[in-house]
Design an enzyme around this catalytic site. Structure first.
Site, PDB file in Angstrom:
ATOM      1  N   ARG A  15      42.059  36.978  39.769  1.00  0.00           N
ATOM      2  CA  ARG A  15      43.317  37.455  39.186  1.00  0.00           C
ATOM      3  C   ARG A  15      44.353  36.333  39.213  1.00  0.00           C
ATOM      4  NH1 ARG A  15      44.193  42.688  42.834  1.00  0.00           N
ATOM      5  NH2 ARG A  15      43.217  41.281  44.313  1.00  0.00           N
ATOM      6  N   LYS A  75      47.093  37.003  46.044  1.00  0.00           N
ATOM      7  CA  LYS A  75      46.667  37.137  47.441  1.00  0.00           C
ATOM      8  C   LYS A  75      47.555  36.290  48.348  1.00  0.00           C
ATOM      9  CE  LYS A  75      43.480  39.287  48.405  1.00  0.00           C
ATOM     10  NZ  LYS A  75      43.407  40.756  48.622  1.00  0.00           N
ATOM     11  N   TYR A  94      50.778  39.780  47.680  1.00  0.00           N
ATOM     12  CA  TYR A  94      50.212  40.605  48.757  1.00  0.00           C
ATOM     13  C   TYR A  94      50.075  39.710  49.983  1.00  0.00           C
ATOM     14  CZ  TYR A  94      48.568  44.192  45.392  1.00  0.00           C
ATOM     15  OH  TYR A  94      48.492  45.169  44.441  1.00  0.00           O
ATOM     16  N   HIS A  96      49.700  41.341  53.636  1.00  0.00           N
ATOM     17  CA  HIS A  96      48.990  42.050  54.704  1.00  0.00           C
ATOM     18  C   HIS A  96      49.093  41.289  56.027  1.00  0.00           C
ATOM     19  CE1 HIS A  96      47.427  44.992  51.892  1.00  0.00           C
ATOM     20  NE2 HIS A  96      47.106  44.006  51.071  1.00  0.00           N
ATOM     21  N   GLU A 118      52.706  44.861  49.141  1.00  0.00           N
ATOM     22  CA  GLU A 118      52.172  46.107  49.725  1.00  0.00           C
ATOM     23  C   GLU A 118      53.214  46.904  50.501  1.00  0.00           C
ATOM     24  OE1 GLU A 118      51.268  43.088  50.655  1.00  0.00           O
ATOM     25  OE2 GLU A 118      51.356  42.886  52.829  1.00  0.00           O
ATOM     26  N   ASP A 270      38.056  50.045  52.637  1.00  0.00           N
ATOM     27  CA  ASP A 270      39.023  49.078  53.187  1.00  0.00           C
ATOM     28  C   ASP A 270      39.817  49.643  54.354  1.00  0.00           C
ATOM     29  OD1 ASP A 270      40.357  50.823  51.523  1.00  0.00           O
ATOM     30  OD2 ASP A 270      41.767  49.333  50.766  1.00  0.00           O
TER      31      ASP A 270
END
Ligand SMILES: NC(=O)c1ccc[n+]([C@@H]2O[C@H](COP(=O)([O-])OP(=O)(O)OC[C@H]3O[C@@H](n4cnc5c(N)ncnc54)[C@H](O)[C@@H]3O)[C@@H](O)[C@H]2O)c1
Length: 361
Positions: A15, A75, A94, A96, A118, A270
């Site tokens: 992506r 990411k 993102y 995380h 997120e 996940d």
């Protein structure tokens, strides 16, 4: 503002953080967009498309990070990128953080402004920048499930839609959230009989209102699950308990009660999965079989359809990117409470409680 789009370098990530349409919108506001050469290729967008939309193409990732006031990507930065992130640079992606202390420390050290997709959260408590990936995964679950129901890949040999004179396949969907509803819709569209279970009556009422009559709702409990696994061909796991491990709604002993060739697509993998025998798999090797039951447990399902996933993601990120570029991060987050929730680390300081809790800071 100078906005940079680096090429994703995480393994198997095709992506990209912005489409040519996004570049076009930002340049209309007078911003400059720099994109690393070939960054969009994996998603089907080529340098020439970006050039035509008004972007400037740069050869290296170092140039992109070096010149940009805001980085927009997909990411979290990889180790190679840690040193490229600049002080006061906005990084919108993102992250995380709670799952990586190394990344958290590196971003604290960078003194950048980390805004995590997120944790952007709207008034109803939903996560608008996660929703599109659940939509992709929910729809894909049926596509994958239908494929693995075929006999050559050890499925039951059932065609989900049936044919005239032969009953359609039966799909059991656990969870009537984003994943579950999208899966139910796709299965119903193919003509399959669908049973969808949830513990939230509001969700079940909604499904009952909007779906055709061959989508049947039932309350989720062990009794109903044990009853349905015996007669359904494809089972979709789309359960989520916010911030917790998914509950094991299907235990190992239940596999023996299913017919050989039944397929489970556990989208909730996940979060640990809602099937006791779930373990994460990859697109290279997506399935395994236990007790004659096919398990598909790919943890990043949207990664297989990067063209669609990139567009679905950037549709929802772009309005925030425009806000950040037009107003700067201080004003943009002060004006927009949803975006403010996205602030995770600001100039060396963690500003999101869950990350502090994760590392006991
Ligand atoms: N594998 C992938 O590539 C991928 C991609 C996107 C999302 N996901 C995952 O899919 C899962 C579902 O995401 P979502 O966006 O649909 O979440 P969601 O919050 O929209 O829906 C979850 C639903 O599960 C229901 N639920 C909770 N406990 C239940 C129970 N005991 N029985 C039945 N239903 C129950 C909730 O009431 C809710 O309606 C999450 O774990 C998410 O991270 C995986």
């Amino acid at each position: 503002m100078k906005i940079g789009i680096p090429k994703e370098i995480k393994n198997n990530e095709s992506r990209v953080g912005m489409t040519p349409a996004g570049v076009y919108e930002l340049t209309k506001y007078g911003h400059t967009v720099y994109i690393q050469s070939t960054a969009g290729e994996g998603s089907g967008f080529f340098d020439n498309d970006y050039k035509k939309a008004g972007a400037l193409i740069l050869d290296t990732i170092g140039q992109v990070y070096g010149i940009s006031e805001m980085i927009v990507k997909v990411k979290e930065p990889t180790e190679v990128e840690y040193a490229l992130v600049q002080p006061q640079q906005i990084v919108f992606t993102y992250f995380h953080f709670a799952s990586s202390e190394a990344l958290t420390e590196a971003m604290i050290k960078s003194k950048s402004i980390c805004i995590a997709y997120e944790t952007v959260e709207d008034d109803e408590g939903t996560l608008p920048l996660l929703t599109p990936m659940s939509e992709v995964a929910g729809r894909m679950a049926i596509q994958q499930g239908a494929k693995y129901l075929e006999k050559p890949v050890k499925g039951r040999g059932v065609l989900l839609g049936g044919v005239p004179g032969v009953a359609p396949g039966r799909v059991l969907v656990l969870g009537a959230g984003i994943v579950g509803i999208q899966a139910a819709k796709m299965a119903a569209g193919l003509g399959a009989h669908v049973t969808i279970l949830d513990i939230n009556m509001k969700r079940l009422r909604y499904v009952n209102d909007v779906m055709p009559p061959h989508v049947v709702t039932e309350f989720s409990n062990e009794f109903n699950i044990r009853k349905h696994i015996k007669t359904h061909d494809l089972i979709i796991g789309g359960v989520l308990l916010k911030g917790a491990k998914a509950p094991n709604l299907i235990t190992k002993d239940m596999l023996k009660e299913m017919r050989p060739g039944t397929v489970i697509v556990d989208v909730a993998v996940d979060q640990g999965g809602c099937v006791e025998t779930t373990k994460p798999t990859t697109h290279e090797d997506p399935i395994y079989i236990i007790d004659d039951v096919v398990h598909y447990c790919v943890a990043n399902m949207p990664g297989a359809v990067p063209h669609t996933s990139t567009m679905a993601l950037t549709n929802v990120t772009l309005p925030y990117v425009i806000k950040l570029a037009n107003l700067g991060w201080q004003k943009a987050t002060a004006k927009d409470a949803c975006l403010q929730k996205g602030l995770n680390i600001v100039e060396g300081e963690i500003v999101y409680d869950e990350i502090k809790e994760a590392f006991q800071i």
